[in-house]
Design a protein around this motif. Structure first.
Motif, PDB file in Angstrom:
ATOM      1  N   ALA A  50     -10.219  -0.080  -2.419  1.00  6.40           N
ATOM      2  CA  ALA A  50     -11.102   0.253  -3.646  1.00  6.40           C
ATOM      3  C   ALA A  50     -10.113   0.578  -4.806  1.00  6.40           C
ATOM      4  N   LEU A  51      -8.959   1.143  -4.545  1.00  2.52           N
ATOM      5  CA  LEU A  51      -8.039   1.727  -5.674  1.00  2.52           C
ATOM      6  C   LEU A  51      -7.736   0.396  -6.636  1.00  2.52           C
ATOM      7  N   PRO A  52      -7.706   0.910  -7.873  1.00  3.64           N
ATOM      8  CA  PRO A  52      -7.847  -0.306  -8.935  1.00  3.64           C
ATOM      9  C   PRO A  52      -6.275  -0.832  -9.394  1.00  3.64           C
ATOM     10  N   GLY A  53      -5.558  -1.437  -8.129  1.00  2.00           N
ATOM     11  CA  GLY A  53      -4.390  -2.148  -8.494  1.00  2.00           C
ATOM     12  C   GLY A  53      -3.778  -2.540  -7.197  1.00  2.00           C
ATOM     13  N   PRO A  54      -2.546  -2.942  -7.284  1.00  2.00           N
ATOM     14  CA  PRO A  54      -1.752  -3.351  -6.338  1.00  2.00           C
ATOM     15  C   PRO A  54      -1.274  -2.499  -5.020  1.00  2.00           C
ATOM     16  N   VAL A  55      -2.333  -1.655  -4.536  1.00  2.00           N
ATOM     17  CA  VAL A  55      -1.789  -0.957  -3.518  1.00  2.00           C
ATOM     18  C   VAL A  55      -1.298  -1.704  -2.431  1.00  2.00           C
ATOM     19  N   THR A  56      -0.305  -1.050  -1.575  1.00  2.91           N
ATOM     20  CA  THR A  56       0.169  -1.652  -0.280  1.00  2.91           C
ATOM     21  C   THR A  56      -0.420  -0.791   0.885  1.00  2.91           C
ATOM     22  N   ALA A  57      -0.600  -1.796   1.813  1.00  5.46           N
ATOM     23  CA  ALA A  57      -1.512  -0.923   3.046  1.00  5.46           C
ATOM     24  C   ALA A  57      -0.551  -1.069   4.182  1.00  5.46           C
ATOM     25  N   ALA A  58      -0.011  -0.009   4.624  1.00  3.93           N
ATOM     26  CA  ALA A  58       1.087   0.312   5.672  1.00  3.93           C
ATOM     27  C   ALA A  58       0.047   0.672   6.829  1.00  3.93           C
ATOM     28  N   ILE A 188      -0.659  17.435  -5.372  1.00  4.09           N
ATOM     29  CA  ILE A 188      -0.455  15.793  -5.457  1.00  4.09           C
ATOM     30  C   ILE A 188      -0.566  15.351  -6.930  1.00  4.09           C
ATOM     31  N   PHE A 189      -1.078  15.875  -7.925  1.00  2.00           N
ATOM     32  CA  PHE A 189      -1.028  15.293  -9.016  1.00  2.00           C
ATOM     33  C   PHE A 189       0.347  15.681  -9.822  1.00  2.00           C
ATOM     34  N   THR A 190       0.978  16.907  -9.300  1.00  4.15           N
ATOM     35  CA  THR A 190       2.213  17.274  -9.593  1.00  4.15           C
ATOM     36  C   THR A 190       3.230  16.064  -9.292  1.00  4.15           C
ATOM     37  N   GLN A 191       3.205  15.817  -7.863  1.00  7.19           N
ATOM     38  CA  GLN A 191       4.063  14.567  -7.377  1.00  7.19           C
ATOM     39  C   GLN A 191       3.608  13.381  -8.069  1.00  7.19           C
ATOM     40  N   LEU A 192       2.503  13.049  -8.342  1.00  7.38           N
ATOM     41  CA  LEU A 192       2.360  11.820  -8.954  1.00  7.38           C
ATOM     42  C   LEU A 192       3.118  11.749 -10.366  1.00  7.38           C
ATOM     43  N   GLN A 193       2.878  13.065 -11.032  1.00  5.50           N
ATOM     44  CA  GLN A 193       3.798  13.138 -12.463  1.00  5.50           C
ATOM     45  C   GLN A 193       5.184  13.104 -12.133  1.00  5.50           C
ATOM     46  N   THR A 194       5.629  13.570 -11.058  1.00  6.86           N
ATOM     47  CA  THR A 194       7.277  13.610 -10.886  1.00  6.86           C
ATOM     48  C   THR A 194       7.587  11.906 -10.679  1.00  6.86           C
ATOM     49  N   ALA A 195       6.689  11.426 -10.193  1.00  6.52           N
ATOM     50  CA  ALA A 195       6.915   9.756  -9.765  1.00  6.52           C
ATOM     51  C   ALA A 195       7.008   9.021 -11.473  1.00  6.52           C
ATOM     52  N   ILE A 196       6.024   9.335 -12.080  1.00  7.89           N
ATOM     53  CA  ILE A 196       6.050   8.851 -13.517  1.00  7.89           C
ATOM     54  C   ILE A 196       7.039   9.130 -14.382  1.00  7.89           C
ATOM     55  N   SER A 197       7.704  10.436 -14.137  1.00  8.82           N
ATOM     56  CA  SER A 197       8.899  10.892 -14.964  1.00  8.82           C
ATOM     57  C   SER A 197       9.913  10.130 -14.604  1.00  8.82           C
ATOM     58  N   LEU A 198      10.134   9.871 -13.127  1.00  2.00           N
ATOM     59  CA  LEU A 198      11.290   9.271 -12.628  1.00  2.00           C
ATOM     60  C   LEU A 198      11.197   7.753 -12.913  1.00  2.00           C
ATOM     61  N   ALA A 199       9.919   7.198 -12.979  1.00  2.71           N
ATOM     62  CA  ALA A 199       9.801   5.842 -13.538  1.00  2.71           C
ATOM     63  C   ALA A 199      10.376   5.554 -14.786  1.00  2.71           C
ATOM     64  N   ARG A 200      10.203   6.798 -15.734  1.00  2.00           N
ATOM     65  CA  ARG A 200      10.674   6.537 -17.406  1.00  2.00           C
ATOM     66  C   ARG A 200      12.013   6.490 -17.234  1.00  2.00           C
ATOM     67  N   GLU A 220      -7.810   8.036  -7.547  1.00  3.25           N
ATOM     68  CA  GLU A 220      -8.969   7.298  -8.058  1.00  3.25           C
ATOM     69  C   GLU A 220      -9.057   7.726  -9.395  1.00  3.25           C
ATOM     70  N   ARG A 221      -8.709   9.160  -9.605  1.00  2.00           N
ATOM     71  CA  ARG A 221      -8.975   9.606 -10.953  1.00  2.00           C
ATOM     72  C   ARG A 221      -7.698   9.170 -12.077  1.00  2.00           C
ATOM     73  N   GLU A 222      -6.473   9.316 -11.393  1.00  2.00           N
ATOM     74  CA  GLU A 222      -5.500   9.199 -12.411  1.00  2.00           C
ATOM     75  C   GLU A 222      -4.754   7.549 -12.540  1.00  2.00           C
ATOM     76  N   LEU A 223      -5.024   6.965 -11.509  1.00  2.00           N
ATOM     77  CA  LEU A 223      -4.214   5.434 -11.530  1.00  2.00           C
ATOM     78  C   LEU A 223      -4.720   4.429 -12.561  1.00  2.00           C
ATOM     79  N   PRO A 224      -6.238   4.766 -12.996  1.00  2.00           N
ATOM     80  CA  PRO A 224      -6.686   4.061 -13.991  1.00  2.00           C
ATOM     81  C   PRO A 224      -6.233   4.427 -15.504  1.00  2.00           C
ATOM     82  N   LYS A 225      -5.360   5.525 -15.407  1.00  2.00           N
ATOM     83  CA  LYS A 225      -4.681   6.010 -16.790  1.00  2.00           C
ATOM     84  C   LYS A 225      -3.441   5.731 -16.865  1.00  2.00           C
ATOM     85  N   LEU A 226      -2.838   4.745 -15.951  1.00  2.48           N
ATOM     86  CA  LEU A 226      -1.379   4.753 -15.885  1.00  2.48           C
ATOM     87  C   LEU A 226      -0.874   3.592 -17.245  1.00  2.48           C
ATOM     88  N   LYS A 227      -1.868   2.805 -17.342  1.00  2.00           N
ATOM     89  CA  LYS A 227      -1.476   1.796 -18.196  1.00  2.00           C
ATOM     90  C   LYS A 227      -1.391   2.405 -19.625  1.00  2.00           C
TER      91      LYS A 227
END
Length: 258
Positions: A50-58, A188-200, A220-227
């Motif tokens: 249900a996550l709003p995007g192209p998640v890969t299911a391992a 987990i939020f901090t790690q997500l921000q780390t990933a965003i910074s690394l992507a930039r 669920e809270r943060e992924l919709p904010k990425l765009k």
């Protein structure tokens, strides 16, 4: 009147040619997300779908709902990969360095039968196994034969998996950030921000997380904010294309895996 118009037009065009550019073209920043350890609990794992995007299911082959959930993920349009157990993981599918190649092949075949619709694989655990050059070389050749890609989870600094994939031109990519080694929403939020910074910084980042309640709440809270943050969330296959099988600076030098 016609001549004056032409002269004015020529002056405008000349001025436009020498005008300063509007500003630097922003670099793309791509993120991909893999959720590991799926197949154990359908209600929990369906939150991943249900996550709003192209998640890969391992999906792990030795879980009670591996086959059923792989079918559900495929129907939901998600990319399915085999989350292959490797030493120090245990169980009937797990790879260990002392196993002969015939047994490695048998376990891989059995795992693929348990998890249908797979586009590729990544390693579950595997700190000892992914450091074995001969076994990893065999695996990459086998994945090439099956037309599947490989994601190196990089559970060990000694991994040679991505290196062996690169040697034969197998479509592959390596993990950059683990989201939930520490299972708190704040971490987990901090790690997500780390990933965003690394992507930039480097143009892209590959994240791996797990279907823990804390992880799912943050995603669920943060992924919709990425765009809105200028981040493009892309499928793992697109990420492989974006990176072009080249190592990032953290994983190699001049695009070549160490």
């Amino acid at each position: 009147m016609g001549l004056r118009f032409i002269l004015v037009l020529l002056c405008c065009l000349a001025g436009a040619a020498h005008a300063e550019p509007a500003g630097p073209v922003p670099h793309k920043a791509y993120l991909s997300l893999i959720i590991d350890d799926l197949g154990q609990s359908l209600p929990r794992d369906r939150r991943v779908l249900a996550l709003p995007g192209p998640v890969t299911a391992a999906i792990m082959p030795d879980t009670p709902h591996a086959t059923e959930f792989a079918r559900e993920a495929h129907r939901a349009g998600k990319t399915v990969i085999l989350h292959m157990p490797m030493d120090p993981a245990t169980g009937p599918f797990a790879w260990h360095p002392e196993l002969p190649v015939e047994e490695l092949a048998r376990r891989l075949d059995a795992a693929f039968r348990q998890v249908p619709y797979t586009a590729g694989i990544n390693n579950h655990m595997g700190s000892r196994m992914t450091a074995q050059p001969a076994a990893m070389a065999w695996l990459m050749e086998e994945l090439q034969r099956r037309h599947k890609f490989f994601v190196d989870s990089r559970t060990s600094a000694q991994t040679v998996a991505a290196q062996q994939a690169q040697k034969i031109g197998l479509a592959s990519v390596s993990r950059d950030v683990f989201l939930d080694d520490e299972r708190t929403e704040a971490a987990i939020f901090t790690q997500l921000q780390t990933a965003i910074s690394l992507a930039r910084k480097q143009g892209s980042a590959v994240m791996i997380g797990h279907p823990y309640p804390q992880t799912l709440v943050v995603l669920e809270r943060e992924l919709p904010k990425l765009k809105a943050q200028g981040i493009e969330w892309i499928d793992i296959r697109q990420m492989i294309s974006v990176r072009g099988n080249r190592a990032t600076a953290a994983h190699g030098k001049d695009g070549v895996y160490r």
